[in-house]
Design a protein around this motif. Structure first.
Motif, PDB file in Angstrom:
ATOM      1  N   ASP A 427     -94.415  -0.848 -13.255  1.00 49.14           N
ATOM      2  CA  ASP A 427     -94.919   0.182 -12.350  1.00 49.14           C
ATOM      3  C   ASP A 427     -96.440   0.193 -12.296  1.00 49.14           C
ATOM      4  OD1 ASP A 427     -92.440   1.045 -11.574  1.00 49.14           O
ATOM      5  OD2 ASP A 427     -92.289   2.566 -13.133  1.00 49.14           O
ATOM      6  N   SER A 428     -97.076   0.082 -13.454  1.00 47.88           N
ATOM      7  CA  SER A 428     -98.537   0.145 -13.493  1.00 47.88           C
ATOM      8  C   SER A 428     -99.199  -1.219 -13.504  1.00 47.88           C
ATOM      9  CB  SER A 428     -98.994   0.917 -14.738  1.00 47.88           C
ATOM     10  OG  SER A 428     -98.642   0.222 -15.915  1.00 47.88           O
ATOM     11  N   GLY A 429     -98.406  -2.293 -13.725  1.00 47.64           N
ATOM     12  CA  GLY A 429     -98.982  -3.625 -13.766  1.00 47.64           C
ATOM     13  C   GLY A 429     -99.733  -3.932 -15.048  1.00 47.64           C
ATOM     14  N   THR A 430     -99.422  -3.215 -16.130  1.00 49.01           N
ATOM     15  CA  THR A 430    -100.144  -3.392 -17.388  1.00 49.01           C
ATOM     16  C   THR A 430     -99.327  -4.235 -18.358  1.00 49.01           C
ATOM     17  OG1 THR A 430    -101.227  -1.247 -17.148  1.00 49.01           O
ATOM     18  CG2 THR A 430    -101.212  -2.214 -19.347  1.00 49.01           C
ATOM     19  N   LEU A 431     -99.940  -5.289 -18.873  1.00 49.00           N
ATOM     20  CA  LEU A 431     -99.357  -6.115 -19.917  1.00 49.00           C
ATOM     21  C   LEU A 431     -99.986  -5.720 -21.245  1.00 49.00           C
ATOM     22  CD1 LEU A 431     -97.819  -8.530 -21.163  1.00 49.00           C
ATOM     23  CD2 LEU A 431     -99.749  -9.986 -20.460  1.00 49.00           C
ATOM     24  N   THR A 432     -99.161  -5.345 -22.209  1.00 46.76           N
ATOM     25  CA  THR A 432     -99.627  -4.983 -23.548  1.00 46.76           C
ATOM     26  C   THR A 432     -99.150  -6.041 -24.529  1.00 46.76           C
ATOM     27  OG1 THR A 432     -99.514  -2.629 -23.007  1.00 46.76           O
ATOM     28  CG2 THR A 432     -99.608  -3.211 -25.343  1.00 46.76           C
ATOM     29  N   VAL A 433    -100.076  -6.644 -25.272  1.00 44.82           N
ATOM     30  CA  VAL A 433     -99.727  -7.671 -26.249  1.00 44.82           C
ATOM     31  C   VAL A 433    -100.120  -7.175 -27.632  1.00 44.82           C
ATOM     32  CG1 VAL A 433     -99.969  -9.538 -24.588  1.00 44.82           C
ATOM     33  CG2 VAL A 433    -101.923  -8.876 -25.966  1.00 44.82           C
ATOM     34  N   TYR A 434     -99.444  -7.716 -28.643  1.00 50.08           N
ATOM     35  CA  TYR A 434     -99.689  -7.298 -30.019  1.00 50.08           C
ATOM     36  C   TYR A 434    -100.628  -8.248 -30.760  1.00 50.08           C
ATOM     37  CZ  TYR A 434     -95.542  -4.505 -29.008  1.00 50.08           C
ATOM     38  OH  TYR A 434     -94.640  -3.639 -28.433  1.00 50.08           O
ATOM     39  N   ALA A 435    -100.908  -9.417 -30.178  1.00 49.79           N
ATOM     40  CA  ALA A 435    -101.827 -10.381 -30.782  1.00 49.79           C
ATOM     41  C   ALA A 435    -102.663 -11.004 -29.675  1.00 49.79           C
ATOM     42  CB  ALA A 435    -101.056 -11.454 -31.549  1.00 49.79           C
ATOM     43  N   ARG A 436    -103.965 -11.063 -29.861  1.00 50.05           N
ATOM     44  CA  ARG A 436    -104.856 -11.532 -28.803  1.00 50.05           C
ATOM     45  C   ARG A 436    -104.573 -12.971 -28.364  1.00 50.05           C
ATOM     46  NH1 ARG A 436    -109.453  -7.985 -28.291  1.00 50.05           N
ATOM     47  NH2 ARG A 436    -109.202  -6.263 -29.746  1.00 50.05           N
ATOM     48  N   PRO A 437    -104.272 -13.921 -29.281  1.00 51.45           N
ATOM     49  CA  PRO A 437    -103.985 -15.284 -28.801  1.00 51.45           C
ATOM     50  C   PRO A 437    -102.772 -15.379 -27.879  1.00 51.45           C
ATOM     51  CG  PRO A 437    -104.521 -15.318 -31.148  1.00 51.45           C
ATOM     52  CD  PRO A 437    -104.381 -13.879 -30.759  1.00 51.45           C
ATOM     53  N   HIS A 438    -101.907 -14.363 -27.880  1.00 52.27           N
ATOM     54  CA  HIS A 438    -100.732 -14.382 -27.014  1.00 52.27           C
ATOM     55  C   HIS A 438    -101.042 -13.951 -25.584  1.00 52.27           C
ATOM     56  CE1 HIS A 438     -97.602 -13.984 -30.509  1.00 52.27           C
ATOM     57  NE2 HIS A 438     -98.021 -15.222 -30.338  1.00 52.27           N
ATOM     58  N   ALA A 439    -102.229 -13.404 -25.349  1.00 48.80           N
ATOM     59  CA  ALA A 439    -102.502 -12.789 -24.051  1.00 48.80           C
ATOM     60  C   ALA A 439    -102.369 -13.777 -22.898  1.00 48.80           C
ATOM     61  CB  ALA A 439    -103.901 -12.166 -24.061  1.00 48.80           C
ATOM     62  N   GLU A 440    -102.999 -14.941 -23.011  1.00 49.05           N
ATOM     63  CA  GLU A 440    -102.966 -15.890 -21.899  1.00 49.05           C
ATOM     64  C   GLU A 440    -101.573 -16.474 -21.677  1.00 49.05           C
ATOM     65  OE1 GLU A 440    -105.217 -19.972 -20.347  1.00 49.05           O
ATOM     66  OE2 GLU A 440    -105.972 -18.874 -22.090  1.00 49.05           O
ATOM     67  N   PRO A 441    -100.858 -16.965 -22.741  1.00 46.48           N
ATOM     68  CA  PRO A 441     -99.507 -17.492 -22.480  1.00 46.48           C
ATOM     69  C   PRO A 441     -98.561 -16.451 -21.896  1.00 46.48           C
ATOM     70  CG  PRO A 441    -100.291 -18.174 -24.650  1.00 46.48           C
ATOM     71  CD  PRO A 441    -101.273 -17.172 -24.142  1.00 46.48           C
ATOM     72  N   LEU A 442     -98.628 -15.208 -22.369  1.00 45.82           N
ATOM     73  CA  LEU A 442     -97.734 -14.179 -21.844  1.00 45.82           C
ATOM     74  C   LEU A 442     -98.080 -13.832 -20.403  1.00 45.82           C
ATOM     75  CD1 LEU A 442     -96.773 -14.085 -24.741  1.00 45.82           C
ATOM     76  CD2 LEU A 442     -96.877 -11.590 -24.658  1.00 45.82           C
ATOM     77  N   VAL A 451     -94.952 -11.966 -11.026  1.00 48.77           N
ATOM     78  CA  VAL A 451     -95.857 -10.817 -11.088  1.00 48.77           C
ATOM     79  C   VAL A 451     -97.164 -11.250 -11.737  1.00 48.77           C
ATOM     80  CG1 VAL A 451     -93.995  -9.132 -11.207  1.00 48.77           C
ATOM     81  CG2 VAL A 451     -94.939 -10.040 -13.315  1.00 48.77           C
ATOM     82  N   ARG A 452     -98.217 -10.562 -11.358  1.00 49.00           N
ATOM     83  CA  ARG A 452     -99.536 -10.834 -11.927  1.00 49.00           C
ATOM     84  C   ARG A 452    -100.064  -9.539 -12.552  1.00 49.00           C
ATOM     85  NH1 ARG A 452    -103.600 -14.666 -10.615  1.00 49.00           N
ATOM     86  NH2 ARG A 452    -102.282 -15.386  -8.893  1.00 49.00           N
ATOM     87  N   PRO A 453    -100.265  -9.504 -13.864  1.00 52.63           N
ATOM     88  CA  PRO A 453    -100.738  -8.271 -14.504  1.00 52.63           C
ATOM     89  C   PRO A 453    -102.087  -7.822 -13.947  1.00 52.63           C
ATOM     90  CG  PRO A 453    -100.000  -9.872 -16.139  1.00 52.63           C
ATOM     91  CD  PRO A 453    -100.050 -10.587 -14.829  1.00 52.63           C
TER      92      PRO A 453
END
Length: 793
Positions: A427-442, A451-453
């Motif tokens: 709904d808001s388009g927000t991706l929340t990750v628990y580890a910074r290195p995962h941000a780009e692959p996720l 979808v594009r966060p």
């Protein structure tokens, strides 16, 4: 407990100094909030101060799991300085508690509750210049001095105890108050209701402003009677990964409100204190500041995630191993799903109706899965440049309404047990990750889902997610091979070798009374009544090929429950009929001792019932002599052990793919020297006849087993037009009847040849019997005219 009717509006309460959002405990949501170690002092001060002040303990709301509650008012403060989520809302003690916003901060609202609610609270705060609050309560549970828990805690005391977010209150404090102190809960309506209440309040305020003639520029600050100090903006650490924020709403692009200026001032003061403290530590010890548990946990998660990047690169380079992908539509109880299956019938993906996304257990199959959906007639828009989005992780997406949970795939672990790496709010388009290195692959993974966060943030996993992830990483969880359970009595179990009995999935048998027991006994006279249960009647009649006699009733031969019969003396209950048709075992992709039980069941059925490998269709009809009741029992118990393709359930990364029925037959060694060709598996039947497919062998073995004389591949009579190439039938019976096994009718050339044979037989006066694959469970009926008077064992 304060409550408000649905028509209640936002009101300013002078006693709290806040604009109060109304809530109804009987129907509104009352979540807790995330408490961190740095907010524990404020939480302790607020809760203990409130509990030690004389006041009411009231009965809890209907949906609250506690003994009593203490009503409280809470301050909801927008915290754009939060470096995990700029939408964050602080849950703080009310301004009357004393201290700055930071001093009163007790925790943050969970991210799942921020959509719309965060924006509404911020607009209300900014446009009115007043603090915003809501009602809530502190949960209390009685301490029973006679309970084991009380004695154990009293004996342990508070030795070694230190306040933290998990145990913020000591045993001595709770004992003093006479209650176990639970969570603090905030009472808020549904997010759409919050937005409607805020919109209504702001419209009314604007009408009042226009009526008073106040300038529009003063709409935000007219109510301010306090001159705030100059704003000093602190410099919180910005997220390492950001995206363009949506443009602010026109009404929020105003001068900072009093509340925001107070927050800025508090941040500036705290920043100055931290700088002085850090400079002192730097000069004395060479370090800038104290590392918190939260910092250490974040660094640990980041370090643990780095090896994933190399593993995912290797994962993407390997072939996925899924073949023959196809899409199907399934509807159960008006719930329709579009599934993507591989050649063995295993589910590898699902297209979520009506508009997606397509989620997969292995992201490498996306291109093939999209093709399968298009072939199925689905108009699916493929994400742009899928081939170029090749930095995806070995992860799967679990969709629950607007929240998508992103799970890291591990071998032998079912999808629901996989550890969570982050989540996406659609709904808001927000991706929340628990580890910074995962941000780009996720992020790449979501783009492959179409979808594009809009925003990527970092957060600490919720406590329940931390526990779930810990279990997923530390314990190897395999899917059980049990698909169902039975209550087979000890007597019938002896028909199977002892080492295979446990795989019946048997539970301790429940004693039952004889069939003629009076009402009120343990006998269940209606639960298995075929007269009233069409599913039971259909299963029983299908297994024995005869109608159920409603006047015959007795205990089930396998488990003792009340049952009916379609053949004299053979009573089998609904449960046992269902297990004979569906099996108690399933293919979980990891072989074990249970695999031997399956191969035993197949070999034994081939020996006592079919004189060769059975087909799936043949399992639907018991064809051993009904005069031998124990042999019928054994045939049914062997069916219990056989997995059906529809029951297959693999982990997201199984040790092997699911076996087809033919592969199970090969593993059991009942196919002999079968060779796979384009037309089917060429194998030798029990009587030595060569068969070009398993379908033909099933028929040949039946004819041999039932003593029906048959000659393979007889020639049709010559005909100048219909038979110029030497057409052959599959078998000729002793009376000259020709038999054809129609296995490839979907092929146009094959179907045309069959029509020529039918016409040729009619012109030649030959009797022709045809059998399709769907009729394999009716062979006894089809060949009834040729069966010997006494069935062979």
């Amino acid at each position: 407990m304060s409550s408000s009717p649905p028509s209640a509006s936002i009101q300013y309460e002078p006693t709290t100094g806040m604009l109060m959002i109304p809530g109804d405990p009987a129907k509104d949501f009352a979540p807790g909030f995330a408490v961190f170690d740095d907010s524990v002092p404020a939480l302790r001060s607020f809760v203990l101060g409130r509990l030690r002040t004389p006041g009411p303990r009231v009965p809890p709301p209907a949906r609250s799991d506690c003994d009593a509650v203490v009503p409280v008012t809470l301050n909801l403060v927008p915290r754009p300085d939060n470096d995990y989520d700029a939408r964050a809302i602080s849950v703080a003690a009310p301004p009357t508690h004393g201290g700055s916003v930071l001093d009163r901060h007790m925790g943050y609202m969970y991210g799942s509750g921020l959509y719309i609610t965060s924006e509404s609270i911020r607009r209300l705060t900014d446009l009115t210049g007043k603090p915003v609050g809501c009602h809530g309560w502190i949960e209390l549970n009685r301490l029973d001095p006679d309970s084991y828990y009380y004695e154990e805690r009293d004996e342990e005391g508070d030795e070694g105890w230190a306040a933290d977010h998990q145990v913020p209150f000591s045993w001595a404090e709770q004992k003093e108050l006479g209650h176990h102190i639970g969570r603090v809960r905030i009472l808020l309506p549904a997010r759409e209701t919050v937005r409607a209440l805020v919109d209504r309040h702001l419209r009314e305020r604007e009408r009042e402003r226009r009526a008073s003639g106040a300038p529009a520029a003063l709409a935000v600050t007219a109510a301010l009677a306090v001159t705030a100090p100059p704003a000093v903006t602190a410099a919180p650490t910005a997220p390492a990964v950001t995206a363009t924020h949506p443009a602010p709403r026109p009404e929020t692009a105003q001068a900072p409100s009093l509340v925001e200026r107070q927050l800025r001032r508090a941040l500036a003061e705290r920043f100055a204190v931290l700088m002085r403290r850090g400079l002192g530590r730097r000069a004395a010890e060479g370090a800038w500041g104290r590392e918190t548990d939260r910092d250490r946990a974040r660094l640990r998660r980041d370090a643990e995630s780095l090896p994933h990047l190399a593993a995912w690169e290797a994962f993407r380079a390997r072939p996925h191993g899924f073949t023959g992908l196809r899409a199907i539509t399934r509807s159960v109880f008006h719930h329709t799903r579009v599934l993507v299956l591989d050649g063995s019938g295993v589910e590898v993906g699902q297209y979520h109706l009506p508009d997606g996304p397509l989620t997969l257990v292995d992201e490498r199959v996306r291109a093939d899965a999209l093709v399968a959906l298009q072939v199925h007639g689905m108009e699916v828009d493929a994400p742009e440049h899928v081939a170029g989005l090749d930095g995806f992780p070995d992860a799967s997406v679990v969709v629950r309404d607007s929240i998508w949970s992103i799970r890291l795939v591990r071998e032998g672990v079912p999808l629901t047990s996989l550890p969570e790496a982050g989540w996406f709010d659609a709904d808001s388009g927000t991706l929340t990750v628990y580890a910074r290195p995962h941000a780009e692959p996720l992020t790449v993974l979501l783009r492959r889902h179409g979808v594009r966060p809009l925003l990527v943030t970092y957060a600490t996993p919720r406590e329940e997610v931390e526990g779930h992830n810990s279990r997923a990483f530390s314990v190897r969880s395999e899917i059980s091979p049990f698909y169902g359970s039975s209550q087979v009595a000890a007597g019938p179990q002896r028909l199977l070798p002892e080492r295979y009995r446990t795989w019946l999935g048997a539970k301790p048998a429940v004693p039952v009374e004889p069939a003629e027991a009076e009402p009120g006994s343990l006998l269940s006279p209606l639960v298995d009544d075929a007269t009233d249960n069409p599913y039971y009647r259909r299963a029983l009649e299908g297994l024995f090929g005869a109608p159920v006699d409603p006047d015959r009733r007795g205990p089930c031969r396998l488990c003792g429950r009340s049952a009916q019969s379609a053949s004299p003396g053979l009573f089998y209950c609904h449960r046992c009929c269902g297990l004979a048709l569906g099996g108690v075992l399933r293919d979980n992709g990891a072989d074990g001792e249970w695999t031997e039980a399956i191969t035993y069941g197949l070999r034994r059925l081939a020996e006592i019932e079919f004189s060769g490998p059975p087909s799936l269709s043949q399992l639907g009809r018991v064809s051993v002599p009904y005069t031998d009741a124990e042999l019928v029992d054994e045939a049914l118990l062997c069916r219990f052990l056989l997995p059906r393709p529809g029951s297959t359930l693999l982990s997201t990364r199984p040790a092997r793919r699911a076996r087809t029925w033919t592969e199970w037959l090969q593993l059991a060694g009942v196919l002999g020297d079968g060779v796979r060709t384009a037309m089917g598996t060429v194998t030798t039947a029990t009587d030595g006849h060569l068969c070009r497919s398993l379908f033909e062998r099933h028929i040949d073995d039946f004819l041999h087993h039932r003593g029906i004389v048959h000659e393979p591949e007889p020639h049709y009579p010559h005909h100048p037009e219909l038979n110029t190439t030497g057409l052959r039938a599959d078998w000729r019976l002793a009376d000259g009847t020709f038999v054809e096994a129609l296995g490839l009718m979907e092929r146009e050339a094959y179907a045309a040849k069959v029509e020529r044979k039918r016409e040729l037989a009619a012109l030649s006066g030959l009797r022709l019997v045809t059998v399709t694959a769907a009729e394999l469970d009716r062979l006894a009926e089809i060949f009834a005219d040729w069966l010997p008077a006494a069935p062979l064992a």
